[in-house]
Motif scaffolding. Structure first.
Motif, PDB file in Angstrom:
ATOM      1  N   ASN A   1       0.827  -1.201   0.000  1.00 35.51           N
ATOM      2  CA  ASN A   1       0.000   0.000   0.000  1.00 35.51           C
ATOM      3  C   ASN A   1       0.867   1.258   0.000  1.00 35.51           C
ATOM      4  O   ASN A   1       0.534   2.264  -0.636  1.00 35.51           O
ATOM      5  CB  ASN A   1      -0.921   0.006   1.215  1.00 35.51           C
ATOM      6  N   LEU A   2       2.004   1.214   0.689  1.00 35.57           N
ATOM      7  CA  LEU A   2       2.930   2.350   0.680  1.00 35.57           C
ATOM      8  C   LEU A   2       3.444   2.619  -0.727  1.00 35.57           C
ATOM      9  O   LEU A   2       3.456   3.773  -1.190  1.00 35.57           O
ATOM     10  CB  LEU A   2       4.101   2.074   1.625  1.00 35.57           C
ATOM     11  N   LEU A   3       3.869   1.571  -1.432  1.00 35.07           N
ATOM     12  CA  LEU A   3       4.344   1.743  -2.810  1.00 35.07           C
ATOM     13  C   LEU A   3       3.244   2.324  -3.690  1.00 35.07           C
ATOM     14  O   LEU A   3       3.506   3.182  -4.537  1.00 35.07           O
ATOM     15  CB  LEU A   3       4.811   0.401  -3.377  1.00 35.07           C
ATOM     16  N   SER A   4       2.015   1.858  -3.470  1.00 30.49           N
ATOM     17  CA  SER A   4       0.895   2.367  -4.258  1.00 30.49           C
ATOM     18  C   SER A   4       0.618   3.832  -3.952  1.00 30.49           C
ATOM     19  O   SER A   4       0.407   4.639  -4.868  1.00 30.49           O
ATOM     20  CB  SER A   4      -0.350   1.517  -3.971  1.00 30.49           C
ATOM     21  N   GLN A   5       0.616   4.198  -2.675  1.00 30.85           N
ATOM     22  CA  GLN A   5       0.362   5.582  -2.301  1.00 30.85           C
ATOM     23  C   GLN A   5       1.434   6.518  -2.836  1.00 30.85           C
ATOM     24  O   GLN A   5       1.146   7.655  -3.225  1.00 30.85           O
ATOM     25  CB  GLN A   5       0.272   5.714  -0.776  1.00 30.85           C
ATOM     26  N   MET A   6       2.678   6.044  -2.855  1.00 23.69           N
ATOM     27  CA  MET A   6       3.772   6.863  -3.373  1.00 23.69           C
ATOM     28  C   MET A   6       3.870   6.776  -4.892  1.00 23.69           C
ATOM     29  O   MET A   6       4.719   7.421  -5.508  1.00 23.69           O
ATOM     30  CB  MET A   6       5.093   6.432  -2.730  1.00 23.69           C
ATOM     31  N   ARG A   7       2.995   5.938  -5.485  1.00 21.76           N
ATOM     32  CA  ARG A   7       2.928   5.764  -6.941  1.00 21.76           C
ATOM     33  C   ARG A   7       4.268   5.301  -7.524  1.00 21.76           C
ATOM     34  O   ARG A   7       4.703   5.759  -8.582  1.00 21.76           O
ATOM     35  CB  ARG A   7       2.464   7.055  -7.616  1.00 21.76           C
TER      36      ARG A   7
END
Length: 307
Positions: A255-261
């Motif tokens: 989810n962190l990778l996704s939020q940071m795109r």
């Protein structure tokens, strides 16, 4: 319920322990959510059972939603949470019913669903559904997510394979191991956490990075090596996470990778358990260690390119 009574009534004993098992899973799920969304998630026990409230600011749709959740004793093993949805501006009864139905369709028995619901509501699929229900109040057609994380240009320096090149100017061969960045370890109540990150272009390359880390006996003997990556291959986005025994921790990293795109990035957090339970703090440490390294390692790359 005393032990003698349960011994004489196996059905009662099964229901009791099944309920305890489900409640433990729910509390672990809430711990993960609180680590990712500390200001948006509230949870409490009531006389009618556990309840949770999730507040989402969907700026790309110019509205906010509040999910009010109650959990049946057999969630997540058999049924989804009971959910009511409040909006700013308000939803009609039909809009709420249609949105609840869409959330329930995402549920699979035996699988925790709250994080998936949040990501769906914040993502393109949820936005498209809400537009068809007349819930998009924005004047912009953009569906990009708002995030407290830095934009991609600040998180990822440059483009392509250049970021995977070490100090040498020799082009990277396919077989060459990408540069692996290491974070600054932290210790809390005898548990130690450290993050690792690398630019990767394929699943095989990500696996080779993890295997390289595990050649270090100290890392290999750690309690958990939690990992996640997002790899873009044309129109296909390959997303992967591995809890390595720390239930929900892989979702925190993905989810962190996704939020940071971030795409074409692998992040690993190693934990050595110190014998003292940390509760939700362990997820905050995993999240913060990974986020700090993903930012600082890219600053290091930018500085190196400027020299």
């Amino acid at each position: 319920i005393n032990a003698e009574y349960m011994g004489q009534n196996p059905i009662v004993a099964f229901v009791f322990f099944f309920g305890v098992f489900c409640l433990t899973r729910l509390e672990e799920e809430i711990d993960v959510l609180r680590a990712i969304y500390p200001d948006e998630v509230s949870y409490l026990h009531t006389t009618v059972g556990p309840r949770c409230e999730i507040r989402l600011d969907l700026a790309h749709l110019a509205r906010a939603l509040v999910l009010q959740l109650q959990f049946p004793p057999n969630y997540p093993e058999r049924v989804p949470p009971d959910v009511s949805i409040r909006g700013t501006p308000s939803l009609t009864a039909e809009q709420e019913q249609q949105l609840v139905c869409a959330l329930h369709e995402l549920f699979s028995p035996g699988t925790a669903v709250l994080l998936q619901w949040i990501q769906w509501l914040q993502g393109d699929d949820g936005a498209e559904t809400m537009r068809t229900l007349g819930l998009d109040l924005s004047q912009s057609s953009s569906t990009s997510l708002t995030s407290t994380a830095p934009p991609p240009s600040e998180c990822v320096a440059g483009g392509g394979g250049e970021n995977a090149v070490s100090a040498s100017s020799t082009p990277v061969e396919v077989e060459e191991l990408p540069e692996i960045f290491a974070g600054v370890p932290i210790t809390d109540r005898k548990s130690k956490f450290v993050a690792w990150a690398a630019r990767v272009r394929s699943r095989a390359e990500a696996q080779r990075v993890v295997q390289s880390l595990l050649t270090n006996k100290k890392v290999a003997n750690a309690t958990h090596n939690i990992s996640a990556y997002r790899i873009r291959n044309g129109d296909v986005l390959d997303e992967f996470r591995d809890d390595d025994g720390e239930t929900g921790a892989g979702d925190v990293l993905l989810n962190l990778l996704s939020q940071m795109r971030l795409e074409n990035v692998l992040v690993v957090v190693t934990r050595w358990y110190g014998g003292i339970h940390l509760g939700p703090d362990r997820f905050r440490h995993i999240l913060n260690q990974a986020k700090e390294l993903l930012i600082t390692s890219q600053l290091a790359v930018v500085q190196a390119k400027r020299k």
